[in-house]
Design a protein around this motif. Structure first.
Motif, PDB file in Angstrom:
ATOM      1  N   ALA A  86      -4.139   7.700   2.351  1.00 36.11           N
ATOM      2  CA  ALA A  86      -3.845   6.267   2.405  1.00 36.11           C
ATOM      3  C   ALA A  86      -2.359   6.019   2.652  1.00 36.11           C
ATOM      4  O   ALA A  86      -1.984   5.094   3.386  1.00 36.11           O
ATOM      5  CB  ALA A  86      -4.283   5.589   1.109  1.00 36.11           C
ATOM      6  N   TYR A 115     -11.631   3.543  -2.917  1.00 32.91           N
ATOM      7  CA  TYR A 115     -10.999   4.205  -4.062  1.00 32.91           C
ATOM      8  C   TYR A 115     -11.736   3.869  -5.359  1.00 32.91           C
ATOM      9  O   TYR A 115     -12.073   4.758  -6.154  1.00 32.91           O
ATOM     10  CB  TYR A 115      -9.538   3.785  -4.151  1.00 32.91           C
ATOM     11  CG  TYR A 115      -8.892   4.163  -5.460  1.00 32.91           C
ATOM     12  CD1 TYR A 115      -8.655   5.494  -5.789  1.00 32.91           C
ATOM     13  CD2 TYR A 115      -8.533   3.175  -6.387  1.00 32.91           C
ATOM     14  CE1 TYR A 115      -8.077   5.842  -6.997  1.00 32.91           C
ATOM     15  CE2 TYR A 115      -7.951   3.511  -7.592  1.00 32.91           C
ATOM     16  CZ  TYR A 115      -7.724   4.840  -7.897  1.00 32.91           C
ATOM     17  OH  TYR A 115      -7.148   5.184  -9.106  1.00 32.91           O
ATOM     18  N   GLN A 116     -11.997   2.587  -5.579  1.00 30.98           N
ATOM     19  CA  GLN A 116     -12.650   2.175  -6.818  1.00 30.98           C
ATOM     20  C   GLN A 116     -14.087   2.674  -6.907  1.00 30.98           C
ATOM     21  O   GLN A 116     -14.585   2.984  -8.004  1.00 30.98           O
ATOM     22  CB  GLN A 116     -12.632   0.641  -6.930  1.00 30.98           C
ATOM     23  CG  GLN A 116     -11.254   0.030  -7.015  1.00 30.98           C
ATOM     24  CD  GLN A 116     -10.538   0.386  -8.312  1.00 30.98           C
ATOM     25  OE1 GLN A 116     -11.178   0.725  -9.315  1.00 30.98           O
ATOM     26  NE2 GLN A 116      -9.217   0.316  -8.288  1.00 30.98           N
ATOM     27  N   TYR A 129     -13.744   7.233  -6.489  1.00 33.54           N
ATOM     28  CA  TYR A 129     -12.872   8.073  -7.311  1.00 33.54           C
ATOM     29  C   TYR A 129     -13.509   8.304  -8.693  1.00 33.54           C
ATOM     30  O   TYR A 129     -13.864   7.363  -9.403  1.00 33.54           O
ATOM     31  CB  TYR A 129     -11.509   7.407  -7.466  1.00 33.54           C
ATOM     32  CG  TYR A 129     -10.519   8.226  -8.267  1.00 33.54           C
ATOM     33  CD1 TYR A 129     -10.138   9.495  -7.846  1.00 33.54           C
ATOM     34  CD2 TYR A 129      -9.984   7.721  -9.450  1.00 33.54           C
ATOM     35  CE1 TYR A 129      -9.235  10.247  -8.577  1.00 33.54           C
ATOM     36  CE2 TYR A 129      -9.078   8.462 -10.191  1.00 33.54           C
ATOM     37  CZ  TYR A 129      -8.713   9.730  -9.745  1.00 33.54           C
ATOM     38  OH  TYR A 129      -7.820  10.475 -10.474  1.00 33.54           O
ATOM     39  N   GLY A 186      -8.154  12.734  -5.974  1.00 33.85           N
ATOM     40  CA  GLY A 186      -7.271  11.567  -6.038  1.00 33.85           C
ATOM     41  C   GLY A 186      -6.005  11.770  -5.234  1.00 33.85           C
ATOM     42  O   GLY A 186      -5.569  10.871  -4.498  1.00 33.85           O
ATOM     43  N   PHE A 196      -6.802  11.469  -1.568  1.00 38.04           N
ATOM     44  CA  PHE A 196      -7.028  10.080  -1.166  1.00 38.04           C
ATOM     45  C   PHE A 196      -5.709   9.333  -1.036  1.00 38.04           C
ATOM     46  O   PHE A 196      -5.469   8.644  -0.034  1.00 38.04           O
ATOM     47  CB  PHE A 196      -7.928   9.379  -2.184  1.00 38.04           C
ATOM     48  CG  PHE A 196      -8.111   7.909  -1.898  1.00 38.04           C
ATOM     49  CD1 PHE A 196      -9.091   7.478  -1.024  1.00 38.04           C
ATOM     50  CD2 PHE A 196      -7.286   6.953  -2.491  1.00 38.04           C
ATOM     51  CE1 PHE A 196      -9.260   6.121  -0.749  1.00 38.04           C
ATOM     52  CE2 PHE A 196      -7.440   5.609  -2.223  1.00 38.04           C
ATOM     53  CZ  PHE A 196      -8.442   5.182  -1.356  1.00 38.04           C
ATOM     54  N   PHE A 197      -4.839   9.440  -2.052  1.00 39.04           N
ATOM     55  CA  PHE A 197      -3.566   8.716  -2.020  1.00 39.04           C
ATOM     56  C   PHE A 197      -2.669   9.212  -0.892  1.00 39.04           C
ATOM     57  O   PHE A 197      -1.952   8.426  -0.260  1.00 39.04           O
ATOM     58  CB  PHE A 197      -2.851   8.846  -3.359  1.00 39.04           C
ATOM     59  CG  PHE A 197      -3.566   8.162  -4.486  1.00 39.04           C
ATOM     60  CD1 PHE A 197      -3.944   6.839  -4.380  1.00 39.04           C
ATOM     61  CD2 PHE A 197      -3.857   8.843  -5.665  1.00 39.04           C
ATOM     62  CE1 PHE A 197      -4.611   6.194  -5.418  1.00 39.04           C
ATOM     63  CE2 PHE A 197      -4.509   8.214  -6.703  1.00 39.04           C
ATOM     64  CZ  PHE A 197      -4.893   6.894  -6.584  1.00 39.04           C
ATOM     65  N   LYS A 252       1.024   6.324  -7.151  1.00 40.21           N
ATOM     66  CA  LYS A 252      -0.209   6.976  -7.580  1.00 40.21           C
ATOM     67  C   LYS A 252      -0.206   8.463  -7.240  1.00 40.21           C
ATOM     68  O   LYS A 252      -0.699   9.298  -8.020  1.00 40.21           O
ATOM     69  CB  LYS A 252      -1.411   6.297  -6.927  1.00 40.21           C
ATOM     70  CG  LYS A 252      -1.748   4.928  -7.501  1.00 40.21           C
ATOM     71  CD  LYS A 252      -2.292   5.056  -8.916  1.00 40.21           C
ATOM     72  CE  LYS A 252      -2.785   3.734  -9.447  1.00 40.21           C
ATOM     73  NZ  LYS A 252      -3.306   3.838 -10.829  1.00 40.21           N
ATOM     74  N   LEU A 298      -9.867   0.201   1.848  1.00 47.61           N
ATOM     75  CA  LEU A 298      -9.241   1.309   1.132  1.00 47.61           C
ATOM     76  C   LEU A 298      -9.409   1.147  -0.370  1.00 47.61           C
ATOM     77  O   LEU A 298      -9.742   2.108  -1.089  1.00 47.61           O
ATOM     78  CB  LEU A 298      -7.754   1.392   1.499  1.00 47.61           C
ATOM     79  CG  LEU A 298      -7.381   2.092   2.799  1.00 47.61           C
ATOM     80  CD1 LEU A 298      -5.882   1.951   3.058  1.00 47.61           C
ATOM     81  CD2 LEU A 298      -7.772   3.560   2.764  1.00 47.61           C
ATOM     82  N   GLU A 299      -9.151  -0.070  -0.859  1.00 47.51           N
ATOM     83  CA  GLU A 299      -9.273  -0.324  -2.295  1.00 47.51           C
ATOM     84  C   GLU A 299     -10.730  -0.175  -2.747  1.00 47.51           C
ATOM     85  O   GLU A 299     -11.003   0.374  -3.828  1.00 47.51           O
ATOM     86  CB  GLU A 299      -8.758  -1.727  -2.619  1.00 47.51           C
ATOM     87  CG  GLU A 299      -8.613  -2.023  -4.095  1.00 47.51           C
ATOM     88  CD  GLU A 299      -7.549  -1.168  -4.762  1.00 47.51           C
ATOM     89  OE1 GLU A 299      -7.684  -0.907  -5.976  1.00 47.51           O
ATOM     90  OE2 GLU A 299      -6.595  -0.744  -4.063  1.00 47.51           O
ATOM     91  N   ARG A 327       0.822  -1.201   0.000  1.00 48.01           N
ATOM     92  CA  ARG A 327       0.000   0.000   0.000  1.00 48.01           C
ATOM     93  C   ARG A 327       0.861   1.259   0.000  1.00 48.01           C
ATOM     94  O   ARG A 327       0.537   2.236  -0.679  1.00 48.01           O
ATOM     95  CB  ARG A 327      -0.932  -0.024   1.218  1.00 48.01           C
ATOM     96  CG  ARG A 327      -1.818   1.194   1.377  1.00 48.01           C
ATOM     97  CD  ARG A 327      -2.659   1.456   0.152  1.00 48.01           C
ATOM     98  NE  ARG A 327      -3.609   0.392  -0.115  1.00 48.01           N
ATOM     99  CZ  ARG A 327      -4.458   0.414  -1.126  1.00 48.01           C
ATOM    100  NH1 ARG A 327      -4.466   1.431  -1.977  1.00 48.01           N
ATOM    101  NH2 ARG A 327      -5.293  -0.593  -1.321  1.00 48.01           N
ATOM    102  N   ASP A 355       0.464   3.683  -3.230  1.00 42.70           N
ATOM    103  CA  ASP A 355      -0.026   5.042  -3.010  1.00 42.70           C
ATOM    104  C   ASP A 355       1.025   6.089  -3.348  1.00 42.70           C
ATOM    105  O   ASP A 355       0.695   7.175  -3.833  1.00 42.70           O
ATOM    106  CB  ASP A 355      -0.485   5.209  -1.561  1.00 42.70           C
ATOM    107  CG  ASP A 355      -1.747   4.411  -1.256  1.00 42.70           C
ATOM    108  OD1 ASP A 355      -2.555   4.224  -2.178  1.00 42.70           O
ATOM    109  OD2 ASP A 355      -1.914   3.959  -0.111  1.00 42.70           O
TER     110      ASP A 355
END
Length: 448
Positions: A208, A190-191, A194, A201, A204-205, A118, A186-187, A111, A115
């Motif tokens: 995380a 995000y999916q 977002y 974004g 969020f990253f 990303k 978390l995943e 992670r 992150d």
């Protein structure tokens, strides 16, 4: 933003998560490698990448509903984590608790790496810049960043936690489940949430990433505290053993002084007829006192004397024949704690192995230490009768407290490896044999 190169879009993006877990599998684990390690590690790489590609392909091509894709991606993380556990056991001789702890670390570093990449990718750049999504340069730099983060995390762990530690298996499983569920959540978020907004974004990253870094710090603290607890327990046992050693020595000396004092009176008594009749009874009493005093071991190393004296007394009390040929000066490189952990665990393991041996003549422990060139070899043997099974190179415990399984032997292995050697166990017939090798540092003026 440039159109992604086909092999990056269709291959690299779909196997990147599997590659991150594989990097951790190679860089992090310090366990003893299984036979045919090269073939095993290649098969693990193929399995992780194939599983990652198949799941990503299914999620991207088959599923269309956003909610279903969010659920699918969260389970995608779970499947990769479970495959990582299987690959770790497939490639390394390693205990179950350490496998689970390594899996927790792998999830956390995954992670952090994901992150971080990303977050950097979300920074607005020129459409013609080299660092754009789908470019070969961005792909190469991403993997370099993965490796750098992995190495930094390994170095931090090695700095604060000097060796592998043991964890209660049930507790570490619960921690793994909690961490896994948090990563899946978390995943999923995000999916699901977002929508392509750059600032959202990045936020969020960043959130995380900070969560994962804090998570990694807490794991470091947990491992450090566990190591300190084990060392503190060993220190308490060592101090208790040393105190007992001094009490035995003091009582032995006092007993010898009393016998010497009484001997003068018995000499005078022997001149009488009645004294000659009592002489045999006195000799028996004197022999018992001498045998008791002879349990004190003198090996040339005071710390080793403490351990072996205590274990020698325990052997005498339990009818175990204990023989030893050891020059304590060979172990000058070891600290008091290491000597207690090495010899104490070795003797405890041997004594435990004879709990079910009924015949008195079969109860024996043999301890030998010898120097071979620049190595010192320690061999401890004992008789056993119960059925013995091995798991990851260690005998399976017969105790009810399974979470303590193999801790003593793992401690011995860790000490041996720390001093440039190794430890192994084998069962031949009814003889259990522990062999420990360690490298000797040459002393001043000595040629090894």
């Amino acid at each position: 933003m440039m159109t992604p190169v086909w092999w990056i879009r269709d291959i690299d993006w779909r196997i990147s998560s599997g590659i991150i877990f594989f990097i951790h599998l190679v860089v992090w684990n310090r366990g003893e490698k299984q036979r045919s390690f090269g073939a095993r590690i290649l098969l693990s790489f193929a399995l992780l990448c194939a599983a990652s590609w198949c799941m990503r392909y299914t999620l991207e091509v088959v599923l269309s509903a956003k909610a279903l894709m969010a659920v699918g991606y969260s389970f995608y993380i779970m499947v990769l984590s479970l495959l990582f556990i299987l690959c770790t056991r497939f490639c390394y001789h390693i205990s179950s608790d350490i496998v689970i702890f390594n899996s927790i670390i792998a999830l956390t570093i995954y992670r952090i790496s994901w992150d971080a990449v990303k977050l950097i990718s979300a920074i607005p750049v020129s459409p013609d810049a080299a660092w754009t999504g789908g470019s070969p340069f961005q792909s190469i730099m991403s993997y370099l960043l993965y490796v750098m983060i992995e190495i930094c995390c390994v170095r931090l762990y090695q700095h604060f936690v000097r060796r592998d530690v043991s964890f209660p298996l049930k507790e570490i499983w619960w921690i793994y489940v909690v961490i896994l569920l948090s990563q899946m959540l978390l995943e999923f978020m995000y999916q699901l949430l977002y929508q392509g907004n750059t600032m959202a974004g990045m936020l969020f990253f960043l959130t995380a990433l900070l969560y994962s870094i804090v998570n990694f710090i807490l794991l470091l603290m947990m491992a450090s505290l566990s190591l300190l607890q084990h060392e503190n327990l060993s220190m308490q046992n060592f101090i208790s053993s040393k105190q007992r050693y001094y009490e035995i020595s003091r009582e032995g000396i006092l007993s010898l002084q009393i016998k010497c004092h009484d001997l003068k009176h018995y000499i005078n008594l022997l001149r009488s007829t009645d004294g000659q009749r009592q002489f045999q009874k006195y000799l028996d009493s004197l022999r018992d006192s001498i045998d008791e005093f002879n349990t004190v071991v003198d090996s040339g190393n005071k710390s080793l004397d403490v351990v072996l004296t205590e274990k020698n007394i325990i052997c005498s009390m339990n009818g175990v024949r204990f023989t030893y040929i050891v020059d304590g000066r060979l172990f000058y490189c070891l600290t008091d704690m290491e000597i207690y952990a090495l010899f104490g665990n070795a003797m405890d393991n041997a004594l435990e192995g004879m709990e079910n041996v009924a015949h008195p003549e079969k109860k024996f422990i043999s301890l030998r230490a010898a120097r071979r060139d620049d190595m010192v070899i320690l061999v401890v043997e004992n008789y056993f009768e119960h059925e013995l099974k091995f798991e990851n190179g260690l005998p399976v415990t017969t105790k009810e407290e399974e979470h303590h399984h193999g801790f003593g032997l793992r401690s011995i292995i860790a000490i041996a490896q720390q001093h440039g050697g190794n430890a192994s166990v084998e069962a031949e017939g009814n003889t259990f044999r522990l062999t420990v090798s360690m490298r000797i540092e040459p002393q001043d003026g000595e040629n090894v």
